[in-house]
Enzyme design. Sequence first.
Site, PDB file in Angstrom:
ATOM      1  N   ASN A   1       0.827  -1.207   0.000  1.00 27.13           N
ATOM      2  CA  ASN A   1       0.000   0.000   0.000  1.00 27.13           C
ATOM      3  C   ASN A   1       0.859   1.255   0.000  1.00 27.13           C
ATOM      4  OD1 ASN A   1      -2.043  -1.811   0.128  1.00 27.13           O
ATOM      5  ND2 ASN A   1      -2.445  -1.535   2.314  1.00 27.13           N
TER       6      ASN A   1
ATOM      7  N   HIS B   1       5.855  -0.954  -2.885  1.00 23.92           N
ATOM      8  CA  HIS B   1       5.344  -0.212  -4.048  1.00 23.92           C
ATOM      9  C   HIS B   1       5.443   1.298  -3.834  1.00 23.92           C
ATOM     10  CE1 HIS B   1       2.880  -3.903  -5.583  1.00 23.92           C
ATOM     11  NE2 HIS B   1       4.156  -3.983  -5.835  1.00 23.92           N
TER      12      HIS B   1
END
Length: 235
Positions: free
Chosen positions: A85, A102
């Site tokens: 997230n 990410h």
Amino acid sequence: MTVFSGAGISAESGVPTFRDVETGLWAEVDPYEISSADGWRSHPDRVWAWYLWRHHMMGAVAPNNAHRAVAAWEDYADVHVVTQNVDNLHERAGSNQVYHVHGSLFEFHCDRCGAAYLGEVPAMPEPVESVDPPRCACGGLIRPNVVWFGEALPDRAWQQSVDAVINADVVVVVGTSSVVYPAAGLPELAVASGTPVIEVNPEPTPLTSTATVSLREKAGAALPGLLQRLPALIG
Ligand code: OAD
């Protein structure tokens, strides 16, 4: 303990997941158009507008019981959180060792010289089609520190994540569809080395058949009592 989280852990805070057929982000927009290095090159204004809206939304919501439970486990264990997230809800709940494989939507940098951007980011309570990104002193465009399709994962976060998984006594995989690689390979590392893997997801995923236990429950319901259930779940 290592927790591997995806969009589903933030769903109960009001952050949309990606692949839900009705409410998921990828049901609304073309992922490649809005979330790829190519998309950024051809229409940075649309990509910037979309991320401004998500940045605003993520800043406006609060951590939920699942984020808080993970943070509270630090009273009992050395807890590492590997998250796909780009929100900061694990940190805001109090987790201290969080690795963003990410990237983060709360950091920005120049797409040309790489300098960190510390300037203002405009509020964007409703989605709009197009906003020009700010420019760096070097003339480059300011972009979010998120990983787009076609880009490599950040080296340091990835190495910390691999270490956290291979050194864990138990891995809790929560709220991820387990389809996006290389991140989805992390729980597989644990499975391959015989480490107990507990999946928490209301829906089955490609990990379900190899996980030690798969709980068909929402994160906010399952995580607060999970430590107490561990002996019964994994012996
Ligand atoms: P997905 O949208 O693919 O999957 C979300 C998962 O959360 C699904 O399996 C849901 O069943 C589950 N879920 C929904 N509500 C839940 C709840 N309350 N409790 C627990 N689980 C719940 O999201 P990710 O797996 O995170 O990458 O997606 C992986 C990557 O795909 C993202 O990081 C993003 C995207 O492309 C990048 O942007 C690089």
